[in-house]
Design an enzyme around this catalytic site. Structure first.
Site, PDB file in Angstrom:
ATOM      1  N   ASP A   1      -4.032  -3.905  -5.250  1.00 53.10           N
ATOM      2  CA  ASP A   1      -3.118  -4.569  -4.323  1.00 53.10           C
ATOM      3  C   ASP A   1      -3.870  -5.263  -3.192  1.00 53.10           C
ATOM      4  O   ASP A   1      -3.300  -6.080  -2.474  1.00 53.10           O
ATOM      5  CB  ASP A   1      -2.160  -3.552  -3.667  1.00 53.10           C
ATOM      6  CG  ASP A   1      -1.026  -3.164  -4.582  1.00 53.10           C
ATOM      7  OD1 ASP A   1      -0.693  -3.966  -5.468  1.00 53.10           O
ATOM      8  OD2 ASP A   1      -0.479  -2.057  -4.410  1.00 53.10           O
TER       9      ASP A   1
ATOM     10  N   ASP B   1       8.133  -3.586  -3.819  1.00 54.21           N
ATOM     11  CA  ASP B   1       7.884  -2.936  -5.100  1.00 54.21           C
ATOM     12  C   ASP B   1       9.150  -2.221  -5.528  1.00 54.21           C
ATOM     13  O   ASP B   1       9.801  -1.573  -4.713  1.00 54.21           O
ATOM     14  CB  ASP B   1       6.746  -1.923  -4.957  1.00 54.21           C
ATOM     15  CG  ASP B   1       5.407  -2.609  -5.064  1.00 54.21           C
ATOM     16  OD1 ASP B   1       5.303  -3.550  -5.875  1.00 54.21           O
ATOM     17  OD2 ASP B   1       4.487  -2.212  -4.333  1.00 54.21           O
TER      18      ASP B   1
END
Lengths: 604, 671
Positions: B511, B299
């Site tokens: 996620d 990320d």
């Protein structure tokens, strides 16, 4: 070894072998692809299609590994039974001008097993046991079939490595047909003509008899009318004098059989003297070409491996590993034979002659050492010198070549799949050291694959060591020996190694088919050939199936390298280490002990 | 958490491990390890034979029997050491959760129960000052929670119902307010419990690679068994009587006892090293997978860049001093409490502008930043200072921006930065460059990963331009811009389809599918329960950069395992040269040249080999527990290096070691 001619020949041999590898490899690649194109297509393709139609083969339908293995087993079983039956019925069948009797049951089993498995161990003397029909049909047939089966298995495992997420490994029947039609038969036709040009016989005449120039008297065992040895009151055999004034000259369809004997790494001699016989190996050129033809297809298959897996450097790396082990073997054997026997040298015999016992004078030390190394590297088993008469270390080389697993080029096909089993192990052991779970050419090596590879190697060790141990402590085992002490143990060890490795050469001091008809050697050696063949083929095919089903992991800088000098070292290291660890104890009591005893003045 | 590294020689671990070594002699448990089981059977056989006769060489056979037992004990000790270190880590975690009580919600009220009585689905209320009794999800309320017991991070964190901050961990403490929590795991099933089970013998399962290796080691053991039995027969043939204890000694020396004895210790130590990094693995398998990973999904925010965008540069308009622009920018940002606003104030300080106290400024009227105006500022001494987006300032100045400023704005945007424009009344003073700041040292690290064959992919919600600029600066191999959670999942699937193994970190509920799909999914401890359940590791520090260390630990584990396997097998060469001549030389003295180490006597040779074989296990325990030093290099160079050290070294070292032991035991008249 200060023999310039020897060095030159070794260099030429290696270079020529290298040179034929790519063209023959490309040819093999086309043959093993069911849709492959060759210049023979116009002539052979219709025949190929016709064959498929007659046998109901659907070439587009591929088999899974289990089905492929089942086909091989059934095919081998049927052809082995056929040979067994033919040998047993030989007396009643045509093409038997010498009126040779039926082959005994255990000898027929041994021979059928031996030829089916590409071993061609011969417990018999060919010219005095086998009729022309037996030679041509029962035996020569297997020279083709067993070679083709070996190549087919190699093709299946290479496909397994090259493919991914696919359940099939090819169609055995298609492979079998194509290998015959496009590879073995065309080459053999040309090859046999070449051999005839060198002076090899090819006819259907009965054996000739020639009067010898100088009749000799020899002592032979006296036999009664029933053919049993006559013994005196103490039980010792009674000897009588016999005059030899004539010699039987072998005739027959020799060239056609010798071509496939070499090309298919079969090695079964037409004559008992094998390639030392002047008819079976007439000229230096025939000797060179025969040696080349032993390695030709196994060497080409390494190119096929590289081609099929789209990693030609890997193919050449495997070739290099094989070549280095081959050259090391030649050099050790040559050195040991050239050094000769220190005891004979001590008696004032010219040491420059080396150890000429059991060698054909036409070939001499170097060609004998080279031939011995090639024939045992390649599980061929044809010989042009008697391995039994080599010095202890000189004889150690052929024995170790066999025990390492017949993978230094190896038998046709068999060498490659044996090698791949070891590569899988080498990659598994060392692969972790790059920080990933082991992978070979993009395939993860997992528990199942390790199980199959380990199982195959375990069976080989069991068959070579186990049967030898059994034989050496039993009366029948010791009765077959011509020599006692460590050399006798070498003879036993060599026999079971040779049969398990599907080589077929022997330390000929061992009599596997004794006059009293004891069947133990025939049966155990026959079993060893079967274990050595199918105990390797089935795990190898299982490996092929397993690898083919796996996902392909793309190569990157973190991938375990399977090319270059490092991999050569790794593969050789693994093979030598596993081989050495398995066989060192046995060897230390046989040729190694014999070597030290020889140097302290004791011979066997 | 007490994530301290225990010294290998910590007596608190060594002493119980010695006791454990004897308990582990139990053949039923030892049977899990075929190599050591065979060793134990061999030791038992020699011991029995010792009392059944062989009196003539009692002292020699006694020593062989003893050393064979030591071999098994040393292997057990290695495993016990690894378990002991793991347990010490786990104990520190567990200490936080004893004697916790809970207020369970029952029909019409609360009841006080022990934490261990809670079941999945129970609802509890936790007040300020109380310990949260188990892992769960906040269903009502918001509170500050002290998670230092788990993470070691002293700053309290906010936990509230809904959203991505609803997960709480047992053992942490509520500091303010009240939370209503639904318990999500039964006692003994929390991830902490699973973790503790992993380092303790009972629940440990072999990983796939360990299973494969055990098959190979068992196969080798059987091959050597065949070799020894056949050797006995060859001995009979040759007229050499090999005694059973000597054959057993040779067998034990040859079978791979070194790796057989250290295998489970290596595996436990790998998990233990993860715990030291504050990462909990849910299975040994996931640690192995971490070594195999060749694609890292990272990320952008938090992993590659420091949290938010920051001001990095002032670009004054023509005719304006940089100093003047900085001062105006600072004034205009004083009322901007966003991280971006604060970063402008900080940057301005580098121009020697002191921090201003609001009360010093007299008649100042602040205009705070809002999402609608996209502008903040201050009216001071008749001047209106403003900073904001180009559009907002255009509207504010009621016209166009100077050409140079427009150019600067366009250029900053295309380079992936965010431009802010500063104005005082109608005069445009210049632009401020805001951009993501890439964490230090990452580019180097990614470079090393590339060398190891690991590809890094940055995931970001930014547009392509911005993403490309940051990707270039950080040195990642690839990026996924404008990424939605489902894009992440799709990317993982695509990579896996191409044969790659993917690792990622995540914390949000959205996620979870990607975490579950990834081969290694590291969930942040601050994340939701769903994320933690989906992943196969939890990072207690919630530091996404740690993914990189996880991969390194996985690789280190595999390298250690491979190195010691190679070493163990390579060792056999020297043992042969010690033992075989010794066994034969009595009958055939001519074979003595094979005794290349010139060992003193047959007995001393055999004993030296057996002692070396046992002692090497102890000597390698530190290496097994610490792991082989990991170097981020390409596979070929790592392999060359390790083959030299553990392959070639493994062949040579025992020659030296056995000779040394031979000299010592000869001097001590032991043989």
């Amino acid at each position: 070894m200060n023999n310039a001619q020897g060095w030159l020949e070794l260099i030429i041999y290696t270079v020529v072998l290298w040179a034929v590898t790519k063209p023959l490899g490309l040819w093999v690649t086309a043959v093993l692809d069911p849709n492959g194109k060759t210049f023979l297509d116009p002539a052979v393709r219709p025949l190929e299609r016709l064959t498929y139609r007659i046998f109901g083969i659907r070439p587009e339908k591929e088999q899974g590994w289990l089905s492929y293995a089942f086909s091989i087993l059934m095919f081998s079983a049927v052809t082995m039974l056929f040979t067994y039956a033919l040998l047993r019925l030989q007396a009643a069948l045509p093409l038997n001008p010498q009126k040779l009797p039926a082959v005994a049951d255990h000898l027929a089993f041994n021979t059928a097993a031996s030829f089916t498995t590409n071993t061609n161990w011969q417990s018999y003397a060919g010219e005095s046991t086998m009729s022309y029909l037996s030679q041509m049909l029962a035996l020569a047939l297997h020279n083709f079939l067993s070679a083709a089966v070996g190549i087919a298995v190699a093709a299946a495992i290479v496909r397994g490595i090259a493919r991914h997420t696919v359940a099939t490994v090819g169609n055995f029947w298609v492979d079998l047909v194509r290998i015959h039609y496009y590879l073995l038969i065309p080459i053999c036709v040309v090859y046999a003509l070449f051999l005839v040009s060198q002076g090899m016989v090819q006819n259907f005449k009965p054996y000739d008899t020639a009067k010898v120039i100088e009749p000799q008297k020899v002592q032979v065992q006296k036999k009664d009318d029933a053919g049993n040895p006559v013994k005196d009151a103490q039980g010792n055999p009674v000897m009588e004098e016999q005059t030899v004034d004539s010699q039987t000259i072998v005739e027959g369809p020799m060239a056609s059989q010798i071509a496939i004997k070499m090309l298919g790494t079969n090695g079964g001699g037409y004559t008992n003297a094998n390639a030392a016989h002047p008819f079976e190996n007439p000229t230096p050129l025939s000797n060179f070409v025969q040696m080349l033809s032993i390695f030709a297809i196994p060497s080409a298959l390494t190119y096929y491996l590289g081609r099929a897996t789209r990693n030609q450097r890997h193919g050449w790396t495997v070739w290099a590993a094989m070549t280095i082990m081959f050259l090391a073997g030649v050099l050790v054997c040559w050195w040991a034979e050239a050094a000769g026997n220190p005891l004979l040298n001590g008696l004032g015999i010219d040491p420059a002659g080396g150890n000429m016992e059991g060698k054909e004078v036409r070939f001499g030390i170097f060609d004998s050492a080279l031939f011995a190394t090639i024939t045992t590297d390649a599980s061929c088993g044809a010989v042009n010198a008697m391995h039994d008469s080599f010095t202890p270390l000189g004889g150690l080389v052929p024995m170790v070549n066999i025990q390492l697993g017949e993978l230094i080029f190896g038998g046709v096909g068999a060498g490659l799949y044996d090698m791949l089993v070891f590569i899988v192990l080498a990659v598994f052991i060392a692969g972790l050291m790059v920080g990933r779970t082991p992978e070979y050419l993009g395939k993860k090596i997992e528990a199942y694959d390790v199980k199959m590879a380990t199982f195959a190697i375990l069976l080989m060790a069991f068959s070579m060591l186990g049967f030898s141990a059994y034989a050496c402590v039993t009366p029948w085992g010791q009765a077959g020996l011509n020599n006692n002490g460590p050399h006798g143990l070498s003879e036993i060890l060599y026999a079971y190694s040779s049969c398990t490795g599907n080589n077929g050469s022997a330390f000929a001091g061992l009599t596997a088919a004794p006059a009293n008809g004891d069947p133990h050697y025939d049966i155990t050696l026959g079993l060893a050939t079967l274990i050595g063949r199918f105990g390797m083929i089935i795990p190898a095919l299982a490996l092929a199936g397993s690898l083919g089903r796996k996902k392909l992991i793309p190569a990157g800088p973190g991938t375990f390298p399977v090319t270059g000098p490092l991999f050569v070292v790794l593969v050789i290291g693994t093979i030598v280490l596993v081989g050495a660890l398995t066989f060192f104890p046995a060897l230390s009591l046989a040729p190694i002990l014999e070597h030290f005893l020889m140097h302290s003045g004791k011979l066997f | 958490m007490a994530a301290k590294t225990h010294s290998i020689f910590d007596p608190a671990i060594i002493i119980p491990a010695i006791g454990e070594s004897f308990k582990k002699l139990n053949p039923t448990t030892l049977a899990r390890n075929p190599v050591m089981f065979v060793t134990e059977v061999g030791a038992a056989i020699t011991t029995v034979l010792l009392f059944l006769g062989h009196g003539h060489e009692f002292g020699f056979f006694l020593q062989i029997a003893l050393w064979l037992w030591f071999t098994v004990l040393f292997a057990n000790f290695a495993e016990a050491m690894a378990e002991g270190r793991g347990k010490a880590q786990a104990k520190a975690l567990r200490a936080t959760r004893t004697q916790t009580y809970a207020n369970r919600v029952v029909d019409g009220g609360l009841e006080k129960v022990g934490a261990e009585q809670l079941r999945k689905g129970d609802v509890v209320i936790v007040n300020a000052g109380e310990i949260i009794p188990g892992d769960g999800e906040v269903i009502e309320g918001a509170a500050t929670v002290d998670e230092s017991a788990i993470t070691g991070e002293s700053a309290p964190v906010i936990r509230e119902s809904g959203g991505d901050r609803s997960a709480v961990t047992g053992g942490t403490k509520v500091l303010s307010d009240q939370l209503t929590i639904r318990i999500t795991s039964n006692p003994g099933e929390t991830f902490l419990d699973r973790m503790i089970g992993l380092v303790e013998g009972a629940q440990r399962q072999k990983t796939p690679n360990e299973i494969a290796l055990t098959i190979l080691l068992s196969g080798l053991t059987i091959i050597f068994l065949i070799a020894m039995i056949s050797l006995k027969a060859y001995g009979i043939y040759s007229g050499v009587d090999f005694s059973i204890p000597v054959l057993v000694a040779l067998l034990v020396c040859l079978i791979p006892t070194t790796i057989g004895g250290l295998l489970s210790a290596i595996g436990i130590a790998g998990i233990d090293r993860l715990v030291q990094k504050n990462v909990l693995a849910m299975s040994g398998r996931s640690v192995e997978a971490a070594g195999d990973v060749d694609v890292l999904l990272l990320d952008k925010t938090g992993t590659i860049t420091l949290g938010n965008r920051q001001a990095t540069e002032f670009r004054p308009a023509p005719g304006v001093e940089r100093q003047q622009l900085a001062e105006a920018a600072q004034l205009a940002s004083l009322a901007d409490e966003t991280p971006e606003g604060r970063s402008i104030v900080i940057l301005a300080k580098q121009f020697g502008i002191r921090g201003r106290e609001l009360h010093e400024m007299g008649e100042a009227h602040f205009v705070p930043f809002t999402a609608q105006t996209r502008m903040s500022g201050v009216d001071l001494n008749g001047l209106s200072y403003r900073k904001g987006s180009a559009d907002a300032i255009r509207k504010f100045t009621g016209g166009t921006l100077p050409g140079a400023v427009e150019e600067a704005v366009a250029q900053i945007s295309s380079a992936g930065g965010t431009p802010l424009v500063v104005a005082a009344n109608a005069e445009v003073l210049g632009t401020i460059l805001l951009k993501d700041v890439v964490k230090g040292g990452l580019a180097d690290r990614f470079e090393r990963f590339r060398a190891m064959g690991i590809r890094t992919i940055m995931i970001t919600g930014d547009n392509r331009l911005t993403a490309a600029a940051i990707a270039r600066e950080a040195g990642v191999d690839d990026f996924l811009a404008e990424a939605k959670p489902e894009d992440k999942l799709a990317l993982i699937r695509k990579e896996q389809l191409n044969g790659h193994l993917v690792a990622m970190t995540g914390d949000g509920t959205n996620d979870a599918p990607a975490l579950a799909q990834a081969d290694v999914g590291v969930a942040m401890n601050t994340g939701t329960q769903a994320a933690k359940e989906a992943g196969n590791m939890v990072d207690l520090d919630s530091n996404p950069t740690k993914l990189i260390e996880v991969v390194e630990i996985g690789k280190q584990l595999l390298i250690t395992r491979g190195a010691l396997t190679t070493f163990s097998i390579a060792n056999d060469v020297a043992k042969y040269f010690a033992i075989i001549p010794a066994m034969v030389v009595g009958t055939f003295p001519q074979i003595s040249p094979l005794n290349v180490m010139r060992l003193h006597s047959p007995d001393s040779a055999i004993l030296s080999a057996v002692i070396f074989n046992a002692v090497i296990i102890i000597a390698l325990i530190p290496l097994a527990l610490r792991g082989v030093k990991f170097r981020p290099l390409g596979a070929a160079s790592i392999l060359t290096r390790n083959l030299l050290i553990y392959g070639l070294g493994g062949i040579l070292l025992p020659f030296v070691g056995i000779k040394l032991i031979d000299v010592i035991i000869t001097a001590l008249h032991l043989a």
